[in-house]
Design an enzyme around this catalytic site. Structure first.
Site, short mmCIF file in Angstrom:
data_model
loop_
_atom_site.label_atom_id
_atom_site.label_comp_id
_atom_site.label_asym_id
_atom_site.label_seq_id
_atom_site.Cartn_x
_atom_site.Cartn_y
_atom_site.Cartn_z
N TYR A 54 50.66 -35.34 62.11
CA TYR A 54 50.17 -35.27 63.49
C TYR A 54 48.68 -34.99 63.43
CZ TYR A 54 49.44 -33.30 68.23
OH TYR A 54 48.98 -33.02 69.49
N ASP A 79 42.77 -34.76 57.29
CA ASP A 79 42.95 -33.92 58.48
C ASP A 79 43.33 -32.52 57.98
OD1 ASP A 79 44.88 -34.09 61.58
OD2 ASP A 79 43.79 -32.45 60.61
N LYS A 113 41.41 -24.79 64.18
CA LYS A 113 42.19 -23.57 64.02
C LYS A 113 41.39 -22.43 63.39
CE LYS A 113 46.41 -26.33 63.90
NZ LYS A 113 47.26 -25.95 65.05
P1 KE4 Z 1 44.64 -29.36 68.63
O1 KE4 Z 1 44.18 -30.48 69.52
O2 KE4 Z 1 46.03 -28.87 69.05
O3 KE4 Z 1 43.63 -28.21 68.52
O4 KE4 Z 1 44.78 -29.92 67.16
C1 KE4 Z 1 45.56 -31.05 66.93
C2 KE4 Z 1 46.00 -31.08 65.47
C3 KE4 Z 1 45.36 -31.96 64.61
N1 KE4 Z 1 45.69 -32.02 63.29
C4 KE4 Z 1 46.67 -31.22 62.79
C5 KE4 Z 1 47.02 -31.31 61.34
C6 KE4 Z 1 47.34 -30.29 63.63
O5 KE4 Z 1 48.32 -29.50 63.11
C7 KE4 Z 1 47.01 -30.21 65.00
C8 KE4 Z 1 47.71 -29.28 65.98
N2 KE4 Z 1 48.83 -28.57 65.43
C9 KE4 Z 1 49.84 -28.17 66.38
C10 KE4 Z 1 50.98 -27.50 65.60
N3 KE4 Z 1 51.76 -28.41 64.87
C11 KE4 Z 1 49.28 -27.25 67.43
C12 KE4 Z 1 50.32 -26.60 68.29
C13 KE4 Z 1 50.48 -27.31 69.62
O6 KE4 Z 1 50.45 -28.56 69.66
O7 KE4 Z 1 50.66 -26.57 70.62
#
Ligand code: KE4
Length: 442
Positions: free
Chosen positions: A153, A248, A281
């Site tokens: 993701y 990523d 993060k």
């Molecule tokens: P954000 O847009 O949520 O800050 O980041 C997206 C993203 C991009 N790349 C990776 C590898 C990620 O894990 C994420 C976001 N992770 C999720 C948890 N699997 C955030 C939690 C959520 O979606 O509420």
């Protein structure tokens, strides 16, 4: 809820009452789907406050927190140095829409730990960073096609919300309504850790590929490592065909190791480095901040220097940069990652030990402060295997642990996180709760 209720009454709202009220005004009652507990069922906990390794919900229940806001809270909640930095920054102004010295300091601090990047740009979310990196890769190469992997993701930008198409010939299909097929027609989705599929895709489309985007340790499949042969071949094929390799590291960056997962691959594969990286993060320390970076040649294609447009009102926000910088200063202290890695490994090894003692199949893995476990006999290597693990047992385990004050990720495909605030006593308490739960999970 009427607004004339006394604060005392408001304070007494249960998780269920808050969830009911939230669903009236926010779709699904949450501002991000995974928080709704749809994968595990039940009522989400509405968090009132957090401190160190713990969170307290609206009913005053305390939880040992193994989510850490999905990764950012590597120091634990409410670290005094971070809080002080945020409070000082806020007092000087919340946002200017103009450059600040602290953006330079944060960029310098990140680049100092990630030698594959010469420059970076700060944005406000991992999605924004991934989306921008994708556009930049396409602009810098003049190519349209991209490869991503099933189970990875990269945020919710349209072109990345794609699931595997049937066979290589047909490109990915959108995983979300509202994404027209033509938007994802250039996105190829391959199985993770599958060298043959990678080679076939490069044979068919190599010269059309702008980039390959990958989670080097896939935290969105709970915890799946890209094998060394797979990663080595990926690097070779990208170089051979002129496609950019984009790591990523939104989840793994400054979490699995100080230099991210790429530091681990560089140790195992001398000279290895991605062409671009995406972070988030931890570098924001819990505030909205992410980044993408690469070589000066690629980054120089970005506006205002080059033709690839990218912008953001709150990009490099002065309070968020203060939070990120204070966090990075703490985690770069000698011994930080060694201690965090040991604590995380003790948790995972303990969970596996307790499960096996109860006759429950469990496997686990960890790197730095990130971990995963599966109700299975072997560590999965791809998405299909992850999703075939025992979901019913996971969900029962999740809720039984939640009832005992231990908060794991509410989905079997999500990773877990340990912070520097988690003590050996917290791990012991977690393992003794798990011992009881595994006995009932046979
Ligand atoms: P954000 O847009 O949520 O800050 O980041 C997206 C993203 C991009 N790349 C990776 C590898 C990620 O894990 C994420 C976001 N992770 C999720 C948890 N699997 C955030 C939690 C959520 O979606 O509420």
């Amino acid at each position: 809820m009427s607004t004339d209720q006394s604060p005392f009454e408001r304070e007494n709202m249960t998780n269920a009452a808050l969830f009911e009220r939230a669903q009236r005004v926010i779709p699904g009652g949450v501002n991000s789907p995974v928080r709704a507990f749809r994968a595990v069922g039940g009522t989400p906990r509405f968090i009132a406050r957090a401190q160190g390794a713990y969170m307290w919900d609206a009913e005053g229940r305390r939880y040992i927190d193994y989510i850490g806001s999905w990764g950012p809270m590597i120091l634990g909640h409410g670290h005094p140095v971070v809080l002080d930095a945020v409070q000082r920054a806020a007092a000087d102004g919340l946002s200017f829409g103009a450059p600040t010295e602290r953006e330079i300091e944060l960029a310098e601090a990140i680049l100092a730990q990630v030698p594959s990047m010469e420059q970076l740009r700060l944005v406000s979310s991992g999605t924004e960073a991934g989306m921008s990196a994708l556009r930049l890769a396409r602009g810098a190469t003049g190519r349209a096609k991209i490869i991503k992997f099933e189970g990875c993701y990269h945020g919710h930008a349209d072109a990345l919300l794609v699931k595997a198409g049937s066979g290589l010939a047909t490109f990915g299909h959108p995983t979300s309504a509202g994404v027209p097929p033509e938007v994802v027609q250039h996105t190829i989705v391959l199985p993770y850790n599958d060298v043959a599929a990678l080679e076939a895709a490069f044979d068919a489309h190599g010269r059309e590929l702008a980039c390959v985007m990958i989670e080097p340790i896939a935290g969105n499949m709970n915890f799946v490592r890209a094998s060394l042969p797979f990663m080595a071949r990926l690097r070779e094929l990208c170089t051979l065909h002129g496609a950019l390799l984009v790591f990523d590291e939104v989840m793994t960056g400054f979490r699995v190791a100080l230099g991210g997962a790429q530091a681990l691959y560089a140790k195992a594969l001398p000279g290895f480095k991605p062409d671009m990286s995406v972070f988030g993060k931890v570098i924001g320390g819990g505030m909205p901040l992410a980044a993408f970076g690469g070589t000066r040649a690629v980054m120089g294609q970005l506006a205002p220097l080059g033709p690839v447009y990218q912008a953001g009102t709150l990009s490099g926000n002065p309070v968020a940069t203060a939070c990120g910088l204070a966090t990075l200063r703490e985690i770069t202290k000698p011994g930080f990652f060694e201690a965090l890695s040991q604590r995380t490994r003790a948790l995972v090894d303990g969970l596996v030990r307790e499960a096996h003692a109860a006759g429950v199949p469990l496997v686990g893995d960890s790197e730095g402060g990130m971990f995963g476990f599966f109700f299975a006999d072997r560590l999965p290597r791809d998405y299909g295997v992850v999703m075939a693990t025992d979901k019913e047992r996971f969900n029962r385990f999740f809720h039984a642990m939640l009832e005992r004050g231990v908060y794991f990720a509410p989905a079997l495909y999500e990773a877990g996180f340990v912070s520097a605030a988690h003590t050996a006593a917290d791990v012991d308490a977690t393992l003794s709760a798990a011992r009881e739960v595994f006995a009932a999970l046979k």
